[in-house]
Scaffold this active site. Structure first.
Site, mmCIF file in Angstrom:
data_model
loop_
_atom_site.group_PDB
_atom_site.id
_atom_site.type_symbol
_atom_site.label_atom_id
_atom_site.label_comp_id
_atom_site.label_asym_id
_atom_site.label_seq_id
_atom_site.Cartn_x
_atom_site.Cartn_y
_atom_site.Cartn_z
ATOM 1 N N HIS A 65 -120.601 116.389 -74.065
ATOM 2 C CA HIS A 65 -120.549 115.048 -73.481
ATOM 3 C C HIS A 65 -121.939 114.421 -73.450
ATOM 4 O O HIS A 65 -122.134 113.287 -73.920
ATOM 5 C CB HIS A 65 -119.976 115.122 -72.067
ATOM 6 N N GLU A 66 -122.909 115.160 -72.909
ATOM 7 C CA GLU A 66 -124.266 114.631 -72.811
ATOM 8 C C GLU A 66 -124.916 114.485 -74.187
ATOM 9 O O GLU A 66 -125.720 113.572 -74.403
ATOM 10 C CB GLU A 66 -125.121 115.520 -71.911
ATOM 11 N N HIS B 86 -124.152 111.086 -75.560
ATOM 12 C CA HIS B 86 -125.073 110.068 -75.044
ATOM 13 C C HIS B 86 -126.454 110.203 -75.692
ATOM 14 O O HIS B 86 -127.055 109.222 -76.129
ATOM 15 C CB HIS B 86 -125.235 110.220 -73.525
#
Length: 344
Positions: free
Chosen positions: A21-22, A25
């Site tokens: 997920h990170e 980003h």
């Protein structure tokens, strides 16, 4: 020992999903020229960290989250590479990328499950259980189900989803029969306990299997992922209608127990649960709620429409309050998870 093993599995799963997920980003921020100050997996004090270029990379003690700290993420900043100063479309991409990675992860896991399991089920009725009510109220063997209550049926899971999201005991179906589209009003199904004190319709027929081909495997995995996304949305919406309550939510403790139960059955069941968790994380993160990616996304979209941002100070207050409420909800859900485990 078994409980410890399940906890280890859960920590690894959450760690991988948080990392991906990170990373979504992080990767898109770097691609858009945004300065990233830190990329962290976990929260709390750092267990391990190192600096490479302008970015610090860290592994933190508590496996309950992570973050990609971008320059100018939470307020005014004069640096042209700050998040707040980048074009709206770039900020939207960065904010959506984390959820996209989780949903993509779910898709890949499902793809692997399908490739390693038995033939793909179709949406064509093969035979009915003894005394099946659906066969007595219009459905026939050989019918290919096209829709349930207006929702398109692409794969076998869509049939299950169409039944478990309704508690009326009957649904309107559209089928392909003998080359013609036929509408079947009020097809009835037996009711069964949903595990939360309510009732859901149960399927009383089986479908034909179909041979696996590369195209069919990819298509099935795609629609299976879409069905999981829809299930998350429907479940959340049904909380507002009163069918489910906040008490039915599960946090890390409940999810760990679910993974443990799935692992005790088969590796396939475990990966199925992990895929569902990945998709859940992605979808929930896009909800337009303060402190979530969806909440930040909402502010960026409003800025794009207004051609000017909402006061950064007030936006910060909203996210701070939202984060506090989110932490309160997490504590409440965790407490309920522990109570449920004790009662078992």
């Amino acid at each position: 020992m078994t409980a410890i093993l399940y906890i280890v599995i859960a920590v690894i799963v959450f760690g991988v999903l948080i990392f991906l997920h990170e990373f979504g980003h992080f990767f898109t921020a770097k691609l858009c020229g945004i300065k990233v100050n830190e990329f962290a997996v976990g929260m709390g004090p750092a267990l391990f960290k190192f600096q490479k270029g302008e970015t610090r990379y860290s592994l933190r003690a508590l496996p309950i989250g992570g973050f990609t700290a971008m320059e100018g993420e939470d307020g005014e900043n004069n640096d042209p590479r700050a998040f707040v100063n980048r074009p709206v479309w770039q900020r939207i991409i960065v904010l959506v990328a984390g959820a996209f990675m989780n949903i993509l992860t779910g898709f890949v896991i499902i793809l692997i499950i399908i490739m390693l399991t038995n033939p793909i089920p179709s949406t064509t009725v093969a035979q009915f259980a003894d005394g099946a009510t659906s066969s007595q109220t219009g459905l026939r063997a050989g019918d290919r189900i096209l829709s349930i209550d207006g929702a398109a049926v692409h794969i076998n899971m869509d049939i299950t989803l169409g039944l478990i999201t309704s508690n009326k005991g009957k649904v309107n179906m559209q089928v392909l029969r003998g080359g013609k589209v036929v509408d079947l009003p009020a097809v009835q199904f037996p009711m069964t306990d949903d595990g939360n004190g309510g009732k859901v319709m149960a399927r009383d027929f089986v479908v034909y299997a179909q041979q696996k081909t590369p195209g069919r495997v990819i298509s099935y995995a795609f629609y299976w992922t879409i069905a999981m996304v829809k299930l998350v949305w429907v479940t959340i919406l049904q909380m507002f209608t009163g069918r489910y309550s906040v008490k039915d939510l599960s946090g890390p403790v409940g999810v760990t127990a679910a993974m443990g139960q799935a692992a005790s059955q088969s590796p396939s069941m475990l990966f199925n649960v992990v895929a569902m968790i990945a998709v859940n994380l992605g979808v929930v993160n896009l909800f337009p709620l303060p402190a979530l990616d969806g909440g930040r996304l909402l502010f960026v979209i409003i800025e794009g429409i207004r051609r000017k941002p909402i006061s950064r100070k007030y936006e910060g207050y909203v996210h701070l309050i939202g984060f506090a409420l989110l932490m309160t909800l997490m504590l409440f859900v965790t407490f309920n998870d522990i109570v449920r485990l004790i009662k078992r």
